[in-house]
Design a protein around this motif. Structure first.
Motif, PDB file in Angstrom:
ATOM      1  N   VAL A 281       1.085  -1.269  -0.063  1.00 14.45           N
ATOM      2  CA  VAL A 281      -0.099  -0.037   0.037  1.00 14.45           C
ATOM      3  C   VAL A 281       0.779   1.090   0.002  1.00 14.45           C
ATOM      4  O   VAL A 281       1.916   1.248   0.618  1.00 14.45           O
ATOM      5  CB  VAL A 281      -0.952   0.207   1.131  1.00 14.45           C
ATOM      6  CG1 VAL A 281      -1.956  -0.883   1.321  1.00 14.45           C
ATOM      7  CG2 VAL A 281      -0.314  -0.183   2.567  1.00 14.45           C
TER       8      VAL A 281
ATOM      9  N   GLY B 169      -5.292   1.313   4.671  1.00 13.30           N
ATOM     10  CA  GLY B 169      -4.845   0.790   3.570  1.00 13.30           C
ATOM     11  C   GLY B 169      -5.048  -0.725   3.632  1.00 13.30           C
ATOM     12  O   GLY B 169      -5.185  -1.653   2.653  1.00 13.30           O
TER      13      GLY B 169
ATOM     14  N   LEU C 197       1.146   5.154   1.154  1.00 15.75           N
ATOM     15  CA  LEU C 197       0.949   5.904   2.325  1.00 15.75           C
ATOM     16  C   LEU C 197       1.402   7.398   1.974  1.00 15.75           C
ATOM     17  O   LEU C 197       2.222   7.738   2.480  1.00 15.75           O
ATOM     18  CB  LEU C 197       1.550   5.428   3.446  1.00 15.75           C
ATOM     19  CG  LEU C 197       1.278   3.885   3.894  1.00 15.75           C
ATOM     20  CD1 LEU C 197       1.825   3.297   4.921  1.00 15.75           C
ATOM     21  CD2 LEU C 197      -0.187   3.362   3.695  1.00 15.75           C
TER      22      LEU C 197
END
Length: 418
Positions: free
Chosen positions: A42, A132, A44
């Motif tokens: 993910v 996420g 961020l």
């Protein structure tokens, strides 16, 4: 493919070595057990305090869920990578099986330097990371916990973020929380307590005593510092400890409580007025009864193992000893208690916290510590029995033999879908 001598390659090598000592483990099931079930990366995007935007990368891996929900910590570190997270999730799958918990393995990480983040920035990273991965986690699916550079505060932020999306408070989605919001007493020191218990047990097994035993500990974070304090309570002399700044050594024993309080104020080990300064490399080669690697992976290489003067190694870190080093230690008749057992205190007490949360009932510190000691000593005794009965070359192979058989049995019962 994992790099040679990576944590993932080492884990698979250790599994391969143990396979020959297992009974009735199907080759196809074993092949399946060496690979993760799913991984997630993910991005961020985080607004820094100065108004600039920085994009960090986060990961979550789920590994071997045949025995139950996935379980594993979340670490914040510059070296965090997907390969490392996969390897650590695999180690967790073996660890939970070895100590008899109804879990699979998981691990998460964010590639960042937490020392360069303010408290508000850490909060933003934690909440964004939780958002996420929230489709992967849940109290019956995957339960995160603290790991390197994370603790009760990060778990509180994770729980709150997940609960906001659910619309009600879900304390059982993570473990390692503050006690005021569903955490269990004894969780913070649980990994170190488990290491201390196992150190005591291996010394007793070798007809020695923890009282007056000399101990060197590489790594003085949460695990290393609690290991030091709890071993000192049992009468051991912790003569050396270290962190990234280096180490300190006093043959008469260090004031580990004072050192821990010094480090908790944000100071380094070497800035304390304790002992003589030594390097981390020198610490690994000290003439002591017990060496506890509690810092990074691959600390004990074949070269270090050849020079090592400790009588016993107890692994508090994940993957601190390479397979080549294992061979050297076996040849030199130096027993090493593997990470999948020695540092299992954390996941055992995480399980106890999760059970209390799901039952909406709390236990006392004495009850938690007693349950931890029972479970980890039972696993230690089972490992010794397999070591003797199967004549495995070392304790690590015995531990993996147990874990592989338990995971393989679960996989065989459930079968392969579709």
């Amino acid at each position: 493919m994992p790099a040679e001598n990576s944590t993932l390659a080492n884990m698979r090598t250790q599994m391969d070595r143990a396979k020959q000592y297992t009974e009735d483990v199907d080759d196809n099931v074993f092949t399946r057990m060496k690979h993760p079930e799913r991984t997630l990366t993910v991005s961020l995007p985080i607004l820094r305090d100065d108004g600039t935007l920085e994009v960090f990368e986060g990961y979550r891996c789920q590994f071997g869920g045949a025995r139950g929900p996935y379980k594993g910590g979340v670490r914040y570190h510059p070296s965090a990578s997907m390969e490392e997270v996969i390897a650590l999730a695999g180690l967790m799958a073996s660890k939970t099986a070895l100590v008899g918990l109804p879990y699979g393995g998981a691990k998460g990480g964010v590639q960042c330097n937490p020392k360069e983040l303010s408290r508000d920035e850490r909060k933003r990273v934690t909440r964004r990371y939780t958002e996420g991965i929230r489709r992967m986690i849940g109290p019956k699916m995957d339960i995160p916990a603290p790991d390197m550079n994370t603790g009760p505060q990060e778990m509180a932020w994770m729980m709150d973020t997940y609960s906001v999306y659910e619309g009600y408070t879900v304390p059982e989605v993570v473990t390692g929380k503050p006690t005021e919001i569903g955490g269990t007493p004894g969780r913070v020191e649980a990994t170190g307590r488990g290491v201390a218990i196992i150190t005591d047990r291996i010394l007793t097994h070798l007809d020695r005593s923890v009282e007056n035993a000399t101990v060197a500990i590489q790594g003085f974070g949460n695990v290393g510092s609690w290991t030091a304090r709890l071993l000192a309570e049992r009468g051991a002399h912790v003569v050396a400890v270290s962190d990234v700044s280096g180490g300190v050594y006093d043959p008469d024993g260090l004031d580990v409580v004072g050192l821990a309080e010094h480090v908790e104020r944000g100071e380094t080990v070497t800035s304390a007025d304790e002992g003589d300064q030594i390097s981390n490399d020198e610490l690994l080669r000290l003439d002591v009864d017990v060496l506890v690697p509690a810092a990074v992976s691959h600390a004990i290489t074949a070269d270090v193992a050849a020079d090592l003067r400790a009588d016993i190694v107890v692994e508090a870190a994940n993957g601190p000893t390479t397979p080549a080093a294992d061979d050297v230690l076996v040849e030199r008749d130096v027993p090493a208690v593997p990470d999948v057992l020695a540092n299992a205190g954390g996941v055992i007490v995480s399980y106890l916290e999760w059970v209390q949360n799901t039952q909406e009932y709390t236990w006392t510190l004495a009850e938690v510590n007693a349950d931890l000691e029972r479970r980890i000593t039972d696993a230690f005794d089972e490992m010794l029995a397999v070591y003797a009965e199967e004549e495995t070359p070392d304790l690590r192979t015995a531990a993996y033999t147990i874990a592989i058989e338990r995971n393989a049995t679960a996989h065989s019962y459930r079968g392969l879908f579709p």
